[in-house]
Design an enzyme around this catalytic site. Sequence first.
Site, PDB file in Angstrom:
ATOM      1  N   TYR A 160       0.796  -1.228   0.000  1.00 41.58           N
ATOM      2  CA  TYR A 160       0.000   0.000   0.000  1.00 41.58           C
ATOM      3  C   TYR A 160       0.827   1.275   0.000  1.00 41.58           C
ATOM      4  CZ  TYR A 160      -4.438  -2.456   0.787  1.00 41.58           C
ATOM      5  OH  TYR A 160      -5.567  -3.239   0.668  1.00 41.58           O
TER       6      TYR A 160
ATOM      7  N   ASP B  60      -3.777 -17.583   3.065  1.00 45.59           N
ATOM      8  CA  ASP B  60      -4.936 -18.211   2.415  1.00 45.59           C
ATOM      9  C   ASP B  60      -5.602 -19.213   3.362  1.00 45.59           C
ATOM     10  OD1 ASP B  60      -2.566 -19.614   2.181  1.00 45.59           O
ATOM     11  OD2 ASP B  60      -2.815 -20.168   0.077  1.00 45.59           O
TER      12      ASP B  60
ATOM     13  N   ASP C 200      -5.637  -5.871   6.009  1.00 45.58           N
ATOM     14  CA  ASP C 200      -6.824  -5.183   5.504  1.00 45.58           C
ATOM     15  C   ASP C 200      -7.902  -6.214   5.163  1.00 45.58           C
ATOM     16  OD1 ASP C 200      -8.419  -3.152   4.618  1.00 45.58           O
ATOM     17  OD2 ASP C 200      -7.338  -2.792   2.759  1.00 45.58           O
TER      18      ASP C 200
ATOM     19  N   ASP D  64     -11.518  -7.274   7.424  1.00 44.05           N
ATOM     20  CA  ASP D  64     -12.882  -7.179   6.891  1.00 44.05           C
ATOM     21  C   ASP D  64     -13.597  -8.523   6.972  1.00 44.05           C
ATOM     22  OD1 ASP D  64     -12.433  -4.523   6.362  1.00 44.05           O
ATOM     23  OD2 ASP D  64     -13.266  -4.590   4.346  1.00 44.05           O
TER      24      ASP D  64
HETATM   25 MG    MG Z   1     -10.117  -1.998   4.181  1.00 52.73          MG
END
Ligand code: MG
Length: 329
Positions: free
Chosen positions: A119, A201, A225, A229
Amino acid sequence: MYEITVIPGDGIGNEVMEAAINILDALDIDFNFTYAKAGDDCLEETGVALPDETLELVKASDACLFGAAGESAADVIVKLRQSLKLFANLRPVKSYPGTKALFDNLDIMIVRENTEGLYKADTEEETEEGAIAKRIITREAEERIIRYAYEYAKSNGKTKVAGIHKANVLKKSDGLFKKILYEVGEEYKNQGIETDDFYVDATSMYLITRGSEFEVIVTTNLFGDILSDEGAGLVGGLGLIPSANIGENNGLFEPVHGSAPDIAGKGIANPIAMILSAKMMLDYLGEKKEADRLENAILKVLSEGKDVTPDLDGNSSTMEMSEAIKKAL
Ligand code: MG
Ligand code: NAI
């Protein structure tokens, strides 16, 4: 007396912030709240989404509470994280009673590296064939986040840290991450903290099949990230999920949700994500006792299921739910 910068932002950011401040005012702690502007309304009014005065206020305060921004979110929250070097993103995955959590026994803290990995926008480039994104893994940043995860485990009575990576394929970058994990883990072994590691994974499956076995997860930016979620989905949705962004000198606490234009102004936003973010701020400030008292009050209101907002199948307003939590304190 703690100096707290309060940035309500846009839409339901204002509503959930009012609900959270209502409760902080009732605790046995002295706060001085200074309100600051950022977000879409601020952009319209002043021409900038994140004014320098706001940034300076946050820098100088003991902590910052952030509600939500609208379309300008990237210019506000990402800029705040970068300017303040908030390297640790903490996202709890915890099931509470009376919610739509898929399991009732999840209690995981995901510690995500917030500054590098895949990122770093300035390392992405277009090429003749398409585009290339570089994944930056430095010893300094990864050791800092791994150490943070162990320190978190130590001060919160946790006994396991799991490092999540893909070192079988990303041999150099995640190979280094895994190496540092076990180096640092060795230092915490005789302090009662076990180290484990899993491929990312497989972990996305394990969270569903045996999530209750995880205590603290530490991982690189993108993996954190995605897994957080997934975690949010496991414990019942956006109105419930808080987060912390922590650096050497500053801490910023915010719900994971945005400004929710579809329900803004109706007074029905669930304030729990914001209130739990305030609870994380209390932990950061070292106010463990009041943090626990607040969490117990939230638990009481959620398990009674009487004074809750429509997303939890109730018919209370944001402020009615806040008042109920205040009473439960
Ligand atoms: Mg996010
Ligand atoms: P969102 O999180 O605002 O809303 C998604 C859905 O969840 C909506 O249906 C909303 O009503 C519901 N929801 C969210 N929080 C809730 C709460 N506390 N109680 C009850 N329901 C809740 O995400 P969306 O719709 O993708 O984005 C809306 C705006 O928010 C956009 O302008 C986006 O840029 C911004 N945004 C800002 C963020 C931030 O400030 N950190 C994060 C995510 C989005």
